[in-house]
Design a protein around this motif. Structure first.
Motif, PDB file in Angstrom:
ATOM      1  N   THR A 127      25.467  44.950  45.070  1.00 24.31           N
ATOM      2  CA  THR A 127      26.424  45.724  44.839  1.00 24.31           C
ATOM      3  C   THR A 127      26.453  46.077  46.407  1.00 24.31           C
ATOM      4  O   THR A 127      25.834  46.233  47.290  1.00 24.31           O
ATOM      5  CB  THR A 127      25.678  46.971  44.300  1.00 24.31           C
ATOM      6  OG1 THR A 127      25.096  46.817  43.000  1.00 24.31           O
ATOM      7  CG2 THR A 127      26.613  48.037  44.097  1.00 24.31           C
ATOM      8  N   ARG A 129      28.829  48.910  48.534  1.00 20.03           N
ATOM      9  CA  ARG A 129      29.632  50.102  48.281  1.00 20.03           C
ATOM     10  C   ARG A 129      30.731  50.135  49.970  1.00 20.03           C
ATOM     11  O   ARG A 129      29.922  49.986  50.940  1.00 20.03           O
ATOM     12  CB  ARG A 129      28.827  51.304  48.282  1.00 20.03           C
ATOM     13  CG  ARG A 129      29.577  52.737  48.375  1.00 20.03           C
ATOM     14  CD  ARG A 129      28.752  54.051  48.340  1.00 20.03           C
ATOM     15  NE  ARG A 129      28.050  53.997  46.775  1.00 20.03           N
ATOM     16  CZ  ARG A 129      28.928  54.532  45.920  1.00 20.03           C
ATOM     17  NH1 ARG A 129      29.975  55.075  46.125  1.00 20.03           N
ATOM     18  NH2 ARG A 129      28.401  54.676  44.678  1.00 20.03           N
ATOM     19  N   ASP A 178      20.873  46.245  46.059  1.00 21.60           N
ATOM     20  CA  ASP A 178      20.492  45.410  44.975  1.00 21.60           C
ATOM     21  C   ASP A 178      21.270  45.854  43.780  1.00 21.60           C
ATOM     22  O   ASP A 178      21.937  46.810  43.599  1.00 21.60           O
ATOM     23  CB  ASP A 178      18.968  45.739  44.419  1.00 21.60           C
ATOM     24  CG  ASP A 178      18.015  44.883  45.102  1.00 21.60           C
ATOM     25  OD1 ASP A 178      18.431  44.084  45.840  1.00 21.60           O
ATOM     26  OD2 ASP A 178      16.688  44.909  44.825  1.00 21.60           O
ATOM     27  N   LYS A 184      24.139  52.750  34.432  1.00 16.16           N
ATOM     28  CA  LYS A 184      25.154  53.685  34.027  1.00 16.16           C
ATOM     29  C   LYS A 184      24.811  54.768  34.882  1.00 16.16           C
ATOM     30  O   LYS A 184      23.433  54.779  35.392  1.00 16.16           O
ATOM     31  CB  LYS A 184      24.950  54.060  32.752  1.00 16.16           C
ATOM     32  CG  LYS A 184      25.879  53.538  31.650  1.00 16.16           C
ATOM     33  CD  LYS A 184      25.465  54.084  30.428  1.00 16.16           C
ATOM     34  CE  LYS A 184      26.416  53.583  29.071  1.00 16.16           C
ATOM     35  NZ  LYS A 184      26.301  54.395  28.164  1.00 16.16           N
ATOM     36  N   ASP A 188      27.538  59.467  33.657  1.00 11.99           N
ATOM     37  CA  ASP A 188      28.054  58.754  32.302  1.00 11.99           C
ATOM     38  C   ASP A 188      27.197  58.881  31.171  1.00 11.99           C
ATOM     39  O   ASP A 188      27.632  58.871  29.910  1.00 11.99           O
ATOM     40  CB  ASP A 188      28.289  57.394  32.721  1.00 11.99           C
ATOM     41  CG  ASP A 188      29.340  57.428  33.783  1.00 11.99           C
ATOM     42  OD1 ASP A 188      30.259  57.977  33.591  1.00 11.99           O
ATOM     43  OD2 ASP A 188      29.480  55.872  34.428  1.00 11.99           O
TER      44      ASP A 188
HETATM   45  N1  LIG Z   1      23.296  49.133  42.378  1.00 15.16           N
HETATM   46  C1  LIG Z   1      24.015  49.132  41.329  1.00 15.16           C
HETATM   47  N2  LIG Z   1      24.002  48.206  40.428  1.00 15.16           N
HETATM   48  C2  LIG Z   1      24.974  48.225  39.426  1.00 15.16           C
HETATM   49  N3  LIG Z   1      25.906  48.989  39.107  1.00 15.16           N
HETATM   50  C3  LIG Z   1      25.830  49.948  39.915  1.00 15.16           C
HETATM   51  C4  LIG Z   1      25.305  50.207  41.127  1.00 15.16           C
HETATM   52  N4  LIG Z   1      25.597  51.105  41.852  1.00 15.16           N
HETATM   53  C5  LIG Z   1      26.587  51.830  41.356  1.00 15.16           C
HETATM   54  N5  LIG Z   1      26.809  50.882  40.081  1.00 15.16           N
HETATM   55  C6  LIG Z   1      28.134  51.358  39.256  1.00 15.16           C
HETATM   56  O1  LIG Z   1      29.096  51.460  39.904  1.00 15.16           O
HETATM   57  C7  LIG Z   1      30.030  52.473  39.118  1.00 15.16           C
HETATM   58  C8  LIG Z   1      30.577  53.230  40.408  1.00 15.16           C
HETATM   59  O2  LIG Z   1      29.535  54.047  41.062  1.00 15.16           O
HETATM   60  P1  LIG Z   1      30.003  55.321  41.976  1.00 15.16           P
HETATM   61  O3  LIG Z   1      28.780  55.623  42.596  1.00 15.16           O
HETATM   62  O4  LIG Z   1      31.222  55.165  42.319  1.00 15.16           O
HETATM   63  O5  LIG Z   1      29.994  56.337  40.666  1.00 15.16           O
HETATM   64  P2  LIG Z   1      31.204  57.236  40.111  1.00 15.16           P
HETATM   65  O6  LIG Z   1      30.760  57.536  38.887  1.00 15.16           O
HETATM   66  O7  LIG Z   1      32.196  56.507  40.172  1.00 15.16           O
HETATM   67  O8  LIG Z   1      30.943  58.254  41.096  1.00 15.16           O
HETATM   68  P3  LIG Z   1      32.175  58.677  42.206  1.00 15.16           P
HETATM   69  O9  LIG Z   1      33.128  59.603  41.279  1.00 15.16           O
HETATM   70  O10 LIG Z   1      31.454  59.543  43.365  1.00 15.16           O
HETATM   71  O11 LIG Z   1      32.985  57.438  42.778  1.00 15.16           O
HETATM   72  C9  LIG Z   1      29.133  53.072  38.393  1.00 15.16           C
HETATM   73  O12 LIG Z   1      29.476  53.098  36.863  1.00 15.16           O
HETATM   74  C10 LIG Z   1      27.616  52.663  38.490  1.00 15.16           C
HETATM   75  O13 LIG Z   1      27.035  52.639  37.338  1.00 15.16           O
END
Ligand SMILES: Nc1ncnc2c1ncn2[C@@H]1O[C@H](COP(=O)(O)OP(=O)(O)OP(=O)(O)O)[C@@H](O)[C@H]1O
Length: 475
Positions: A127, A129, A178, A184, A188
């Motif tokens: 993943t 960011r 990782d 989720k 969510d």
């Molecule tokens: N390490 C990870 N492995 C798998 N999926 C991930 C991982 N980290 C984040 N995700 C997925 O990526 C998606 C986006 O993550 P994010 O942290 O941006 O959440 P978000 O609900 O969109 O928060 P925000 O509104 O702050 O952007 C989420 O659905 C999350 O499940």
């Protein structure tokens, strides 16, 4: 059919059809039609389709069909039309994990996007960011990432590395973690308003109340994670329903660790204070989960009332302790003491029970694996067209036993000559064969002219001999 090399697939994927077409149901239907066509004998193919063209189509459609059911589990196609870099410092095949359209929430003062990408070194998914338009002022900001990369805990998403890049046509900060398939966020899973459903003939909003037992499990898991983070001299700084992932049945992992340390590197803060803030954030999260509302803490008295209505006084005490004023005695270990040994023991029993369940599932998969290997050997050995005249493979040679055994296992007929399709007979025979038991069976040829009595052990040694003979590079 040979598997097409990746560059061919990639070329076809990116050039032959416009990307949105890849997602349409019509493509699915066309794909299955072409696959059916391919499975027909060659004589029945339309003459207009040459073998080469047909193969290209088949490769393409097999590829499309294989990738259409894109799910959290299988995301292998690069996201089309997003102008994402093809290669990003050791990662490729970037796929966004969140929608890039509509209103976007800021991550502190920045926009951020989460991608799934494949690591070039090991082929594993990660993943990434990305924080957009972030200019790194001091390389020392990455020191914290090095500390985070050493933190290993089952309730923390592992931090791999961080780097800056201009591959997105801006200054982006990337932190690699990782990847956990089908993850989720807690938001969510529990808080996000659900689509109303019909209940008792009426359209009703769905509310999810987290059972107290599950809530205790969450508290224990997060406490364990925070305890390890604090012991490492770090602070999580991001304990939020949108940043805690649910990656299996009630399994939590704190994600996005380390990123705030890089973003806020210049505003140096005392780690002790940040750790106290972690506890408050943990308390806020508890209120949000109990009240089904991210902003529950905005009206504390109402939040406490809702919590008291739904949960025990022990949960209330934990939540209030977490949001209480910072102090030298307010620590995560103090919270673990509050949870109490009975709940910790119950959680441990639950974890061991779940490990047992997984192990037994795995054992049956192992059994399946053994049988598949045996079936593959059968497939390799039986009816080899290139050896019809070789004595060992003839009606009198030892390989004949294998053919008769195949008939005994799969081609039995009843007294009326109808095929017997009995899976348990097949599994019993294959298991006995795999063990090589001494049990003897009578193998009869189809014309009933020859009859052999052999043990499973003998059949097994015939199969192994035939297979190693085939597998030898130069026979
Ligand atoms: N390490 C990870 N492995 C798998 N999926 C991930 C991982 N980290 C984040 N995700 C997925 O990526 C998606 C986006 O993550 P994010 O942290 O941006 O959440 P978000 O609900 O969109 O928060 P925000 O509104 O702050 O952007 C989420 O659905 C999350 O499940």
């Amino acid at each position: 059919m040979p598997i097409p090399p990746y560059p061919v697939i990639y070329f076809i994927h990116n050039t032959v059809l416009p990307p949105p077409l890849l997602q349409t149901p019509i493509i699915k239907i066309m794909a299955s039609m072409i696959l059916t066509l391919f499975s027909l004998p060659m004589a029945r193919w339309p003459w207009t389709i040459s073998l080469v063209r047909c193969r290209v189509y088949v490769f393409f459609f097999v590829y499309v069909v294989c990738h259409l059911p894109l799910s959290e589990t299988i995301r292998t196609a690069p996201a089309p039309g997003l102008n994402l870099p093809e290669e990003l410092q050791g990662y490729h095949t970037l796929v966004p994990l969140e929608s890039l359209s509509g209103e976007r929430r800021k991550f502190f003062s920045w926009y951020s996007t989460v991608y799934r990408a494949i690591g070039s070194a090991d082929g594993a998914p990660y993943t990434l960011r990305r924080v957009e338009n972030f200019r790194l002022m001091h390389q020392t900001a990455f020191n914290a990432i090095e500390m985070w990369a050493r933190v290993r805990h089952p309730n923390i998403v592992r931090v791999k590395e961080a780097f800056t890049t201009r591959s997105f046509a801006d200054n982006s900060l990337i932190v690699a973690y990782d990847y956990h398939a089908n993850a989720k966020t807690l938001y969510d899973e529990h808080i996000k308003p659900k689509v109303p459903t019909f209940q008792n003939g009426r359209l009703q909003a769905q509310t999810t109340v987290i059972p107290e037992r599950v809530l205790w499990s969450y508290i224990i898991q997060l406490s364990g994670a925070i305890s390890v983070i604090h012991d490492a001299g770090l602070a999580a700084r991001m304990i939020d329903a949108t940043k805690v992932l649910v990656t299996g049945k009630n399994r939590l992992r704190i994600s996005s660790c380390g990123i705030v340390d890089v973003l806020m590197h210049d505003a140096r803060q005392d780690v002790g204070m940040l750790q106290q803030e972690d506890l408050v954030m943990f308390g806020r999260l508890l209120f949000a989960l109990c009240c089904n509302n991210l902003a529950a803490m905005n009206t504390l008295s109402k939040a406490v009332e809702t919590l008291t209505r739904g949960y025990s006084s022990d949960i209330k005490n934990v939540a209030l302790y977490l949001i209480s004023k910072p102090g030298p005695h307010k620590t995560i270990s103090q919270l673990i003491d509050m949870i109490g040994k009975n709940r910790l023991m119950a959680e441990m029993d639950e974890v061991q029970g779940s490990a047992d369940r997984l192990e037994s599932e795995l054992t049956s998969e192992l059994e399946n694996g053994r049988l598949v290997r045996l079936l593959c050997k059968f497939g390799f050995i039986n009816e080899r067209p290139e050896f019809p005249r070789q004595p060992r493979w003839s009606e009198t040679g030892d390989r004949y036993i294998i053919k008769l055994f195949r008939d005994y296992v799969f081609h039995q007929v009843d007294e009326n000559g109808n095929p017997v399709v009995n899976l348990s007979h097949v599994l019993t025979c294959l298991n006995k064969l795999d063990c090589g038991t001494e049990e003897r069976i009578m193998l009869v040829s189809r014309d009933e002219q020859s009859c052999l009595v052999v043990s499973y052990k003998e059949v097994k040694s015939c199969i192994e001999g035939a297979f190693s003979d085939l597998a030898r590079p130069s026979r």
